[in-house]
Design an enzyme around this catalytic site. Structure first.
Site, PDB file in Angstrom:
ATOM      1  N   SER A  61       0.873  -1.170   0.000  1.00 49.27           N
ATOM      2  CA  SER A  61       0.000   0.000   0.000  1.00 49.27           C
ATOM      3  C   SER A  61       0.911   1.221   0.000  1.00 49.27           C
ATOM      4  O   SER A  61       2.137   1.096   0.187  1.00 49.27           O
ATOM      5  CB  SER A  61      -0.877   0.015   1.249  1.00 49.27           C
ATOM      6  N   ASP A 108      -0.672  -1.373  -4.249  1.00 51.31           N
ATOM      7  CA  ASP A 108      -2.088  -1.388  -3.882  1.00 51.31           C
ATOM      8  C   ASP A 108      -2.706   0.010  -4.029  1.00 51.31           C
ATOM      9  O   ASP A 108      -2.065   0.925  -4.538  1.00 51.31           O
ATOM     10  CB  ASP A 108      -2.171  -1.920  -2.440  1.00 51.31           C
ATOM     11  N   HIS A 109      -3.931   0.180  -3.538  1.00 52.30           N
ATOM     12  CA  HIS A 109      -4.726   1.414  -3.631  1.00 52.30           C
ATOM     13  C   HIS A 109      -3.926   2.706  -3.825  1.00 52.30           C
ATOM     14  O   HIS A 109      -3.143   3.087  -2.969  1.00 52.30           O
ATOM     15  CB  HIS A 109      -5.580   1.571  -2.372  1.00 52.30           C
ATOM     16  N   ASP A 143      -6.942   3.637  -7.638  1.00 51.30           N
ATOM     17  CA  ASP A 143      -8.261   3.669  -7.015  1.00 51.30           C
ATOM     18  C   ASP A 143      -8.864   5.070  -7.105  1.00 51.30           C
ATOM     19  O   ASP A 143      -8.635   5.915  -6.249  1.00 51.30           O
ATOM     20  CB  ASP A 143      -8.168   3.237  -5.554  1.00 51.30           C
ATOM     21  N   GLU A 173     -10.501   0.332  -9.666  1.00 52.47           N
ATOM     22  CA  GLU A 173     -11.670   0.127  -8.801  1.00 52.47           C
ATOM     23  C   GLU A 173     -12.797   1.039  -9.258  1.00 52.47           C
ATOM     24  O   GLU A 173     -12.576   2.200  -9.567  1.00 52.47           O
ATOM     25  CB  GLU A 173     -11.291   0.435  -7.341  1.00 52.47           C
ATOM     26  N   GLU A 181      -9.565   2.642   4.261  1.00 51.19           N
ATOM     27  CA  GLU A 181      -8.341   2.128   3.666  1.00 51.19           C
ATOM     28  C   GLU A 181      -7.375   3.280   3.508  1.00 51.19           C
ATOM     29  O   GLU A 181      -7.673   4.262   2.843  1.00 51.19           O
ATOM     30  CB  GLU A 181      -8.656   1.502   2.302  1.00 51.19           C
ATOM     31  N   HIS A 225     -13.830  -2.679   3.423  1.00 48.21           N
ATOM     32  CA  HIS A 225     -12.416  -2.746   3.823  1.00 48.21           C
ATOM     33  C   HIS A 225     -12.300  -2.862   5.332  1.00 48.21           C
ATOM     34  O   HIS A 225     -12.942  -2.140   6.071  1.00 48.21           O
ATOM     35  CB  HIS A 225     -11.682  -1.470   3.399  1.00 48.21           C
ATOM     36  N   GLY A 226     -11.465  -3.765   5.778  1.00 49.16           N
ATOM     37  CA  GLY A 226     -11.246  -3.926   7.217  1.00 49.16           C
ATOM     38  C   GLY A 226     -12.318  -4.804   7.829  1.00 49.16           C
ATOM     39  O   GLY A 226     -13.248  -5.239   7.155  1.00 49.16           O
ATOM     40  N   HIS A 264     -11.750  -6.817  -3.121  1.00 47.35           N
ATOM     41  CA  HIS A 264     -11.240  -5.988  -2.030  1.00 47.35           C
ATOM     42  C   HIS A 264     -12.178  -6.121  -0.838  1.00 47.35           C
ATOM     43  O   HIS A 264     -13.364  -6.330  -1.016  1.00 47.35           O
ATOM     44  CB  HIS A 264     -11.214  -4.512  -2.435  1.00 47.35           C
ATOM     45  N   GLY A 265     -11.627  -5.909   0.325  1.00 51.55           N
ATOM     46  CA  GLY A 265     -12.480  -5.908   1.515  1.00 51.55           C
ATOM     47  C   GLY A 265     -13.102  -7.265   1.768  1.00 51.55           C
ATOM     48  O   GLY A 265     -14.283  -7.368   2.089  1.00 51.55           O
ATOM     49  N   SER A 267     -12.045  -9.444   4.081  1.00 55.23           N
ATOM     50  CA  SER A 267     -11.821  -9.934   5.449  1.00 55.23           C
ATOM     51  C   SER A 267     -13.141 -10.315   6.102  1.00 55.23           C
ATOM     52  O   SER A 267     -14.094  -9.549   6.053  1.00 55.23           O
ATOM     53  CB  SER A 267     -11.163  -8.853   6.314  1.00 55.23           C
ATOM     54  N   ASN A 286      -7.522  -9.513  -1.695  1.00 54.32           N
ATOM     55  CA  ASN A 286      -6.611  -8.794  -0.823  1.00 54.32           C
ATOM     56  C   ASN A 286      -6.724  -9.285   0.621  1.00 54.32           C
ATOM     57  O   ASN A 286      -7.831  -9.454   1.138  1.00 54.32           O
ATOM     58  CB  ASN A 286      -6.920  -7.296  -0.865  1.00 54.32           C
ATOM     59  N   ILE A 287      -5.576  -9.483   1.236  1.00 55.57           N
ATOM     60  CA  ILE A 287      -5.537  -9.895   2.639  1.00 55.57           C
ATOM     61  C   ILE A 287      -4.623  -8.920   3.362  1.00 55.57           C
ATOM     62  O   ILE A 287      -3.444  -8.799   3.004  1.00 55.57           O
ATOM     63  CB  ILE A 287      -4.917 -11.313   2.818  1.00 55.57           C
ATOM     64  N   ASP A 288      -5.147  -8.231   4.326  1.00 52.30           N
ATOM     65  CA  ASP A 288      -4.311  -7.313   5.086  1.00 52.30           C
ATOM     66  C   ASP A 288      -4.677  -7.358   6.563  1.00 52.30           C
ATOM     67  O   ASP A 288      -3.889  -7.773   7.411  1.00 52.30           O
ATOM     68  CB  ASP A 288      -4.465  -5.888   4.523  1.00 52.30           C
TER      69      ASP A 288
HETATM   70 ZN   LIG Z   1     -10.492  -1.154  -2.792  1.00 55.36          ZN
END
Ligand SMILES: [Zn+2]
Length: 358
Positions: A61, A108-109, A143, A173, A181, A225-226, A264-265, A267, A286-288
């Site tokens: 990122s 990333d973004h 993005d 995106e 994010e 996200h998150g 994305h997002g 999780s 995506n894995i964060d």
């Molecule tokens: Zn995104």
């Protein structure tokens, strides 16, 4: 048959990126894209990929890239973020082949205000390309989902023209992914905007496919996200199937899944939704958040288990003069973090049906 039948271990670039992503789409799996902030997290990714015998996407990122360069380096004009992303990419180039791992390196973004970061990365990429004949990065993400759709697509197209000269893939995106994010807070946007429309995907396809086939789309289908409390937004990965159908019919294409989607997002998504997303053309997730927690959680456990040996350099329950070096050596506890992260990436591989894909 697997990925190593048509690409070599190391960083894959150019046409090989397309081949790997298409192979994933055709064979019903997605590749985890893990956000990295240090050589420790990059190595954890390489080790996880080696263990499960499948490709990995290592991504930075904007904040992660700047961190990669070191917090002590001034980030004026995105200097640290550019150098950090380049350093991270070079780290992967140095090691992936030795691990026997097929790795894609990605930024990333990149929101509108961060475009100088992307330009800087591309400049390094262009010099690297001149010297070595291959790109430094496999792909970059832009993005502009916060901007009007027309502007989003126009700017993406301009960058894609530049990237196509090196055969670098663009991830874009459209539609807003909820959550937060890298400082962009979308927690309060209107729910309707959390779902892309077929016409949005059509606009992207029409404009970008005239420049290159090397692009992927992060569409909005209720993803966040998150990790947040579930319930506010419903995930609709079935919409991706509708988009595929729309593009196929509109542009009279032969493929049932012409569009390559990224997730994305993801999780906390349940496996049914991930399965549906993959079935409908998602090749990257995506894995964060989850690996951040795994990295930290293992350290927390390590500290709890070894608390009495971590209070001073000398002196523990075994004696007042006993040294604790073996416990506080960063190689000891950072390794614990890495092992926690590796275990979590392995879980992601299973969710994404991406085990033994080499
Ligand atoms: Zn995104």
């Amino acid at each position: 048959m697997g990925v190593l039948d048509f690409v070599k271990p190391g960083v894959v670039t150019g046409d090989d990126v397309t081949k790997v992503l298409n192979y994933a789409k055709e064979n019903g799996f997605a590749i985890p894209a893990v956000n990295c902030v240090s050589s420790s997290s990059i190595n954890a990714c390489l080790e996880a990929a080696k263990k499960v015998n499948s490709p990995i996407i290592i991504q930075f990122s904007n904040g992660g890239a700047a961190y990669m360069a070191g917090k002590g380096l001034d980030n004026k004009d995105q200097k640290a973020a550019v150098l950090g992303a380049v350093a991270g990419a070079n780290h992967v180039h140095s090691l992936a082949e030795a691990y026997g791992v097929v790795a894609l390196v990605h930024t990333d973004h990149c929101a509108k205000k961060l475009l100088p970061w992307l330009s800087g990365c591309l400049e390094f990429g262009e010099n690297f390309y001149k010297k070595t004949g291959k790109p430094l990065f496999s792909s970059h993400m832009i993005d502009l989902s916060e901007e009007p759709h027309e502007e989003n697509v126009k700017i993406c197209k301009e960058f894609l023209v530049r990237m196509e000269k090196m055969k670098v893939t663009l991830e874009m995106e459209i539609g807003i992914t909820g959550g937060e994010e890298d400082g962009v807070d979308n927690t309060k946007v209107d729910n309707k905007k959390l779902y892309s429309q077929p016409e949005d995907i059509e606009l992207v396809w029409e404009n970008l496919s005239s420049v290159s086939k090397r692009f992927t789309i992060a569409a909005a289908f209720g993803n966040v996200h998150g990790v947040y409390k579930p319930g506010n937004v419903r995930l609709r990965p079935d919409l991706l199937g509708d988009f595929q159908k729309h593009i196929k019919e509109k542009f009279r294409l032969s493929s049932d899944k012409p569009v390559t989607f990224v997730f994305h997002g993801g999780s906390g998504s349940d496996s049914k939704d991930i399965e549906t997303a993959i079935k409908n053309g998602v090749v990257k997730m995506n894995i964060d958040t989850d690996t951040q927690w795994a990295y930290w959680d293992r350290l927390r456990c390590y500290y709890e288990e070894n608390k009495d040996f971590l209070q001073s350099q000398i002196g523990n329950p075994k004696g007042d003069d006993k040294p604790n070096k073996a416990y506080y050596d960063p190689r000891k506890w950072l390794r614990e973090c890495e092992e926690g992260m590796i275990a979590r990436i392995e879980v992601a591989y299973k969710h994404l049906n991406c085990v033994n894909r080499n």
